[in-house]
Design a protein around this motif. Sequence first.
Motif, mmCIF file in Angstrom:
data_model
loop_
_atom_site.group_PDB
_atom_site.id
_atom_site.type_symbol
_atom_site.label_atom_id
_atom_site.label_comp_id
_atom_site.label_asym_id
_atom_site.label_seq_id
_atom_site.Cartn_x
_atom_site.Cartn_y
_atom_site.Cartn_z
ATOM 1 N N UNK A 1 0.832 -1.206 0.000
ATOM 2 C CA UNK A 1 0.000 0.000 0.000
ATOM 3 C C UNK A 1 0.869 1.259 0.000
ATOM 4 N N UNK A 2 1.939 1.265 -0.759
ATOM 5 C CA UNK A 2 2.698 2.507 -0.906
ATOM 6 C C UNK A 2 2.099 3.286 -2.064
ATOM 7 N N UNK A 3 2.431 4.560 -2.107
ATOM 8 C CA UNK A 3 1.895 5.400 -3.158
ATOM 9 C C UNK A 3 2.795 5.268 -4.389
ATOM 10 N N UNK B 1 -4.295 7.223 -1.248
ATOM 11 C CA UNK B 1 -3.905 7.800 0.030
ATOM 12 C C UNK B 1 -5.188 8.105 0.786
ATOM 13 N N UNK C 1 -6.657 10.676 3.721
ATOM 14 C CA UNK C 1 -6.604 11.763 4.698
ATOM 15 C C UNK C 1 -7.960 11.934 5.380
ATOM 16 N N UNK D 1 -9.878 9.298 7.121
ATOM 17 C CA UNK D 1 -10.042 7.921 7.573
ATOM 18 C C UNK D 1 -11.368 7.719 8.311
#
Lengths: 325, 394
Positions: free
Chosen positions: A10-12, A108, A110, A112
């Motif tokens: 789950x990295x960008x 991503x 921001x 949540x």
Amino acid sequence: MSCSSKETHTVVVELDLVVHRRRVVAEGVVELTLRRQDGAALPSWEAGAHIDLVLGPDLVRQYSLCGDPADRCSWRIAVLREHGSRGGSAAVHGELAEGSQVGVRGPRNHFRFEPSRRYVLIAGGIGITPIMAMAAAADDRGADWSLTYGGRTRASMAYASDLRDRYGARVDLRPQDEFGLLDLDSLLGEPAGDTLVYCCGPEPLLEAVEKRCAGWPRGALHVERFSPKEFDAQASDHPFEVVLARSGRTVMVSSGQSILSAVREAGVQVLSSCEEGTCGTCETTVLAGEVDHRDSLLSEEERAAGETMMVCVSRAACAKLTLDL
Amino acid sequence: MMPTLDDDPFDDAILTDPYEFQTRLREAGPVVHLPKLGVYAMGRYDEVRAALTDWESFVSSRGVGLSDFAKKKPWRPPSLLLENDPPSHTGFRAVMNDVISPRTMRTLRAQFAKDADELAEELVRRRRFDAVTDLAEVYPLKVFPDAVGLRPDGRENLLPYGALAFNAFGPDNAHARRAFAAAEPVLEWIAESCRREALSGTGFGASIWAAADRGEITPEQAPVLVRSLLTAGVDTTVYGIGNTMYAIGTHADQWADLRDNPGRAKFAFDEALRFESPVQTFFRTAPADVEIAGTIVPAGSKVLLFLGSANRDWRRWGEDAGTFRIDRDAGGHVAFGMGVHQCVGQPVARLEAEMVLSALARRVARVELDGDPVPKLNNSLKGWASIPVRVTPA
């Protein structure tokens, strides 16, 4: 839904995705289903996550994921054609057909979706996109939840009937032409324990919700400000005047010229480095006037506050700016 | 026919005074072959800047030192930022941009100013001090680890670690070997300090771990990003502040200018970075044949970019490129690099320098050298081990 499963971190990362399906889901709203060319699995995501669509060298726009996180092979977004858009939504509506390729970064998150027993979900217009994923998550968790969904007209509200069909009375549809503005007082009038409020929509709605939630426990309210400012170099590069308060000078910034270069030409020293709005070195205090922010650093709140700007790329959204230079 | 220079830019004579060699390099041509190292080199502003911003033709993922990661295993797991390329690089960089943002910088300003004032006060009381060991090494080693959230004990380990990282970009010479020997005992402390438990609940370190909690990076990647701060955030600033003090200590009129206008401290630092760049060189690797000003650099070549030379190229800076002048517009220098890899800690370095220099400028009428400065040799960094100075209070 089946696809070949390849585990992804789950990295960008930037992915080249294909528009697998495109359909109109409301007036002015187009839904895109994005997949990898080879149909392999995409990075996982949770409700509230967004992706960046790379629509051009200087045109990157964020859109909330609104599909089902369990579907690992495709991502779904819904994009409103913004009135007067000169950038992102125009590119999506005008250029992305089924089969088109598009660069995507993310996901991503921001915004949540925190665990809770009860949720009040509020969406205005295209702000339904992250909220829809939250409704699904709340339902999965077996939480007690409600969704109040406003919009201009029923026909403009994406997914309205789907939501109503799926969740019944938990969903309250409130088109403005039938019901007027959302009745936030009865919805949020009394702070409720164990309840989180999630809201996404246009700025006036967010402000109204923030005001009603002032008496709620800290951390109960979560909002997402969507529709980042769009700009287009050709259309809005009008000339303007900059007053340099500290130096007692006034300079004209012509179209096609940066504030930085105009100020330098006047013999006033300004620190700068990248000259593309990414490093922050030329950040300058704004004393008066409205800014057309074009940097990649300031948050939406900072842009709205307008107290500071990057003079290498940002411009005036008015006739005269006063800077602390 | 590509010009050739028979020098080893990492020998002690050139590391001590690189400018005569850099002039020959720039005037020899836009790209020059260095057979002693088997690499290509660029020293002119336009070509260096173009190579820094063209991350596809000049990749970083094969290492930014002489060693090619495609052929030789690096001495440590590669940096996710410095030794990486887009698209993988992009997300990590985005995380770091959030960690060191204009917002976080605003929250640091007051504390940085207070620490700078206290140090300047004490140094001015002493009248004579060493601008490196009493100032340039002291201030960054206080404010930066505080901003990261490092524990108070063991911070002296940061200097040998940084010295190693920057020496390791050069050839396997005496500097590199000495640096390895000196840093070997601190490697474990560095690794330990990047763990979540070792970091305070606020600061850059905690912000990186918060990105792991949000799923933007994995828990395995978080300590590697914290390590980047510790590698790149200390020595560079120490050298930068030391070099500024040296430039000012040898240009009395420039101090007078700064004393009259302490607000110019940020410009003095920027000009010092141009005039004597702390990071002198970085390598890139050409993954495919690439044409530079009409000459082909073959695929697989290491290309040595001279940032310090580009910053003194008369083609860009004019005939007085070799003069230190704080009223100069030094914007666009490549001391922090340029493009996607441009130093992410740049605002921190700038804030540190501005605070400490303006604190001195408000208190000091004159700065003079009080003995011979001693150079500190490093394969990538240019600076001083000692600069004895005497100050006259304002």
